[in-house]
Write an enzyme that holds these catalytic residues in place. Structure first.
Site, mmCIF file in Angstrom:
data_model
loop_
_atom_site.group_PDB
_atom_site.id
_atom_site.type_symbol
_atom_site.label_atom_id
_atom_site.label_comp_id
_atom_site.label_asym_id
_atom_site.label_seq_id
_atom_site.Cartn_x
_atom_site.Cartn_y
_atom_site.Cartn_z
ATOM 1 N N CYS A 1 0.813 -1.222 0.000
ATOM 2 C CA CYS A 1 0.000 0.000 0.000
ATOM 3 C C CYS A 1 0.847 1.273 0.000
ATOM 4 O O CYS A 1 0.329 2.370 -0.203
ATOM 5 C CB CYS A 1 -0.939 0.005 1.202
ATOM 6 S SG CYS A 1 -1.908 -1.492 1.332
ATOM 7 N N HIS B 1 -3.410 6.899 2.553
ATOM 8 C CA HIS B 1 -3.841 5.594 2.057
ATOM 9 C C HIS B 1 -5.224 5.291 2.637
ATOM 10 O O HIS B 1 -5.468 5.479 3.832
ATOM 11 C CB HIS B 1 -2.834 4.515 2.473
ATOM 12 C CG HIS B 1 -3.345 3.129 2.256
ATOM 13 N ND1 HIS B 1 -3.892 2.731 1.051
ATOM 14 C CD2 HIS B 1 -3.410 2.046 3.084
ATOM 15 C CE1 HIS B 1 -4.256 1.466 1.148
ATOM 16 N NE2 HIS B 1 -3.988 1.032 2.367
ATOM 17 N N ASN C 1 -10.363 -0.279 -0.265
ATOM 18 C CA ASN C 1 -8.904 -0.179 -0.130
ATOM 19 C C ASN C 1 -8.270 -0.721 -1.415
ATOM 20 O O ASN C 1 -8.459 -1.895 -1.737
ATOM 21 C CB ASN C 1 -8.495 -1.009 1.098
ATOM 22 C CG ASN C 1 -6.996 -1.072 1.326
ATOM 23 O OD1 ASN C 1 -6.203 -0.721 0.459
ATOM 24 N ND2 ASN C 1 -6.610 -1.543 2.488
HETATM 25 N N1 ACO Z 1 -19.391 -9.301 7.815
HETATM 26 C C1 ACO Z 1 -19.977 -9.666 8.972
HETATM 27 N N2 ACO Z 1 -19.271 -10.149 10.031
HETATM 28 C C2 ACO Z 1 -17.947 -10.248 9.882
HETATM 29 C C3 ACO Z 1 -17.278 -9.872 8.692
HETATM 30 C C4 ACO Z 1 -18.054 -9.387 7.625
HETATM 31 N N3 ACO Z 1 -17.531 -8.997 6.452
HETATM 32 N N4 ACO Z 1 -15.959 -10.089 8.848
HETATM 33 C C5 ACO Z 1 -15.776 -10.575 10.084
HETATM 34 N N5 ACO Z 1 -16.976 -10.665 10.707
HETATM 35 C C6 ACO Z 1 -17.241 -11.132 12.068
HETATM 36 C C7 ACO Z 1 -16.191 -12.101 12.542
HETATM 37 O O1 ACO Z 1 -16.518 -13.418 12.154
HETATM 38 C C8 ACO Z 1 -16.270 -11.914 14.037
HETATM 39 O O2 ACO Z 1 -17.406 -12.619 14.521
HETATM 40 P P1 ACO Z 1 -17.335 -13.409 15.931
HETATM 41 O O3 ACO Z 1 -17.053 -12.331 16.951
HETATM 42 O O4 ACO Z 1 -18.671 -14.019 16.004
HETATM 43 O O5 ACO Z 1 -16.184 -14.354 15.777
HETATM 44 C C9 ACO Z 1 -16.569 -10.422 14.201
HETATM 45 O O6 ACO Z 1 -17.145 -10.002 12.946
HETATM 46 C C10 ACO Z 1 -15.342 -9.600 14.503
HETATM 47 O O7 ACO Z 1 -14.301 -9.961 13.584
HETATM 48 P P2 ACO Z 1 -12.899 -9.294 13.609
HETATM 49 O O8 ACO Z 1 -12.057 -9.801 12.478
HETATM 50 O O9 ACO Z 1 -12.362 -9.373 15.020
HETATM 51 O O10 ACO Z 1 -13.306 -7.824 13.251
HETATM 52 P P3 ACO Z 1 -12.694 -6.471 13.778
HETATM 53 O O11 ACO Z 1 -13.642 -5.883 14.751
HETATM 54 O O12 ACO Z 1 -11.243 -6.612 14.123
HETATM 55 O O13 ACO Z 1 -12.791 -5.606 12.453
HETATM 56 C C11 ACO Z 1 -11.400 -4.796 10.688
HETATM 57 C C12 ACO Z 1 -12.100 -5.992 11.284
HETATM 58 C C13 ACO Z 1 -12.456 -3.749 10.306
HETATM 59 C C14 ACO Z 1 -10.621 -5.178 9.452
HETATM 60 C C15 ACO Z 1 -10.450 -4.222 11.787
HETATM 61 O O14 ACO Z 1 -9.559 -5.193 12.226
HETATM 62 C C16 ACO Z 1 -9.691 -3.049 11.323
HETATM 63 O O15 ACO Z 1 -10.205 -1.949 11.323
HETATM 64 N N6 ACO Z 1 -8.407 -3.236 10.942
HETATM 65 C C17 ACO Z 1 -7.599 -2.171 10.468
HETATM 66 C C18 ACO Z 1 -6.748 -2.586 9.365
HETATM 67 C C19 ACO Z 1 -7.426 -2.568 8.027
HETATM 68 O O16 ACO Z 1 -8.385 -1.904 7.765
HETATM 69 N N7 ACO Z 1 -6.809 -3.302 7.144
HETATM 70 C C20 ACO Z 1 -7.170 -3.235 5.772
HETATM 71 C C21 ACO Z 1 -6.067 -3.608 4.910
HETATM 72 S S1 ACO Z 1 -4.494 -3.266 5.493
HETATM 73 C C22 ACO Z 1 -3.848 -1.876 4.817
HETATM 74 O O17 ACO Z 1 -4.273 -1.417 3.816
HETATM 75 C C23 ACO Z 1 -2.732 -1.221 5.493
#
Ligand code: ACO
Length: 321
Positions: free
Chosen positions: A111, A248, A278
């Site tokens: 990225c 980004h 993204n």
């Molecule tokens: N739809 C519905 N539910 C979902 C989805 C989806 N698409 N994806 C995951 N879930 C569920 C999971 O199964 C989990 O359920 P459970 O609690 O019953 O097990 C729950 O939602 C939470 O899942 P997590 O993976 O823990 O979700 P989190 O709250 O961490 O959010 C996210 C995920 C938004 C990606 C977060 O980690 C984040 O903001 N990360 C930042 C990094 C990022 O955005 N990376 C993108 C690419 S990296 C880059 O470009 C640098």
């Protein structure tokens, strides 16, 4: 001599996939995706390729810069999803636009790819080797994400962005910071093909992008403000002096956290992730092109750019427009 952005261009695939559309293919919802990420829709390549989008973005940037193919000395393209291992996508762009004199190559800084390309072009220009460069970030991430993994596939989209840069006596890049932390590479990774030579019985299961979202989040919200702060100080400025921050586009929460840590209003952080998702290396140049074409960028304005992602890698720049 400063490195100045003199034109921008971008290209998104025709097909739009909204969050509601995605919920027809997997157990997800607009509420889950948009509340956690700010993403409402993304463009997915159907007929388009990484090269075809790059070529279109390049042509638009050259037209915007009023630069001909014969004037381009250098083409650098950041991507993790080129169509071929070789030739480089940059070489495909070179052939299509007819930039016969140019040196062309791809780089992989995920990225941060466009920002690394900008700094490489800057180094060549500062060294007096080249005058005019075409730099791009382009991705077809939809072919490397796992469409059975709802926690990653909903985040990404496809597209390409480009900029023409040129040495200028008066304005352009004021400062730059970049870094890498290979020890944390497994936080956000996409394995390549396994070796299947006759001596190895390799598992040929397709390998897709995987990430530890929370670790990526922690990395982004600490490293990006620190890198921006350092870059802004190196330009002899404070965050309040910056007119726009083009970051980004990974996640709205990351962007809001950076704006809070720098004590700068959200309004200075334009967004494209709502309609693009993204797009890794392409997200900064696409955002910059949208800002440019909306007329947001006026001569003399200071714009801070920052890319961050797989590697791990990060890079920031302050530019006088
Ligand atoms: N739809 C519905 N539910 C979902 C989805 C989806 N698409 N994806 C995951 N879930 C569920 C999971 O199964 C989990 O359920 P459970 O609690 O019953 O097990 C729950 O939602 C939470 O899942 P997590 O993976 O823990 O979700 P989190 O709250 O961490 O959010 C996210 C995920 C938004 C990606 C977060 O980690 C984040 O903001 N990360 C930042 C990094 C990022 O955005 N990376 C993108 C690419 S990296 C880059 O470009 C640098």
């Amino acid at each position: 001599m400063k490195t100045r952005i003199i034109g921008t261009g971008s290209c998104l695939p025709k097909t739009v996939m909204t969050n509601d559309d995605l919920s027809k293919y997997m157990d997800t919802s607009d509420e889950w995706i948009s509340s956690r990420t700010g993403i409402r829709e993304r463009h997915l390549a159907v007929e388009e390729t990484t090269a075809s989008m790059s070529i279109e973005a390049a042509k638009r940037a050259m037209e915007n810069a009023n630069v001909t193919a014969a004037e381009i000395d250098l083409i650098i393209l950041g991507t993790v999803s080129g169509d071929f291992v070789t030739p480089a996508c940059a070489c495909e762009v070179q052939a299509a636009i007819g930039a016969d004199r140019a040196v062309a190559f791809d780089i992989n800084a995920a990225c941060s790819g466009f920002m690394f390309a900008l700094n490489i072009a800057n180094a060549y220009i500062q060294a007096g080797l080249y005058r005019t460069a075409l730099i791009l970030g382009a991705e077809t991430l939809s072919k490397i994400v796992d469409w059975e993994d709802r926690s990653t596939c909903v985040l990404f989209g496809d597209g390409a962005g480009a900029a023409v840069v040129r040495g200028d006596e008066n304005c352009g890049m004021l400062s730059f910071d970049q870094g890498s932390d290979g020890a944390k590479g497994d936080v956000l990774a996409c394995p390549g093909r396994a070796n299947n030579n006759p001596l190895i019985k390799a598992d040929q299961t397709p390998r897709y992008v995987h990430m530890d979202g929370q670790e990526v989040y922690k990395f982004a919200v600490t490293t990006v403000p620190a890198s921006l702060q350092k870059t802004i100080e190196a330009a002899g400025l404070t965050p309040a002096d910056i007119d726009y921050f083009a970051l980004h586009q990974a996640n709205i929460r990351i962007i809001q956290s950076v704006s809070k840590r720098l004590h700068v209003s959200d309004d200075k952080f334009p967004i494209s992730l709502d309609h693009c998702g993204n797009i890794s290396a392409a997200s900064v140049p696409i955002l910059l092109d949208e800002m440019n074409r909306k007329g947001l960028l006026k001569p003399g304005m200071r714009v801070a750019l920052s890319g961050f992602g797989g590697g791990l890698t990060w890079a920031s720049a302050v530019i006088e427009w």
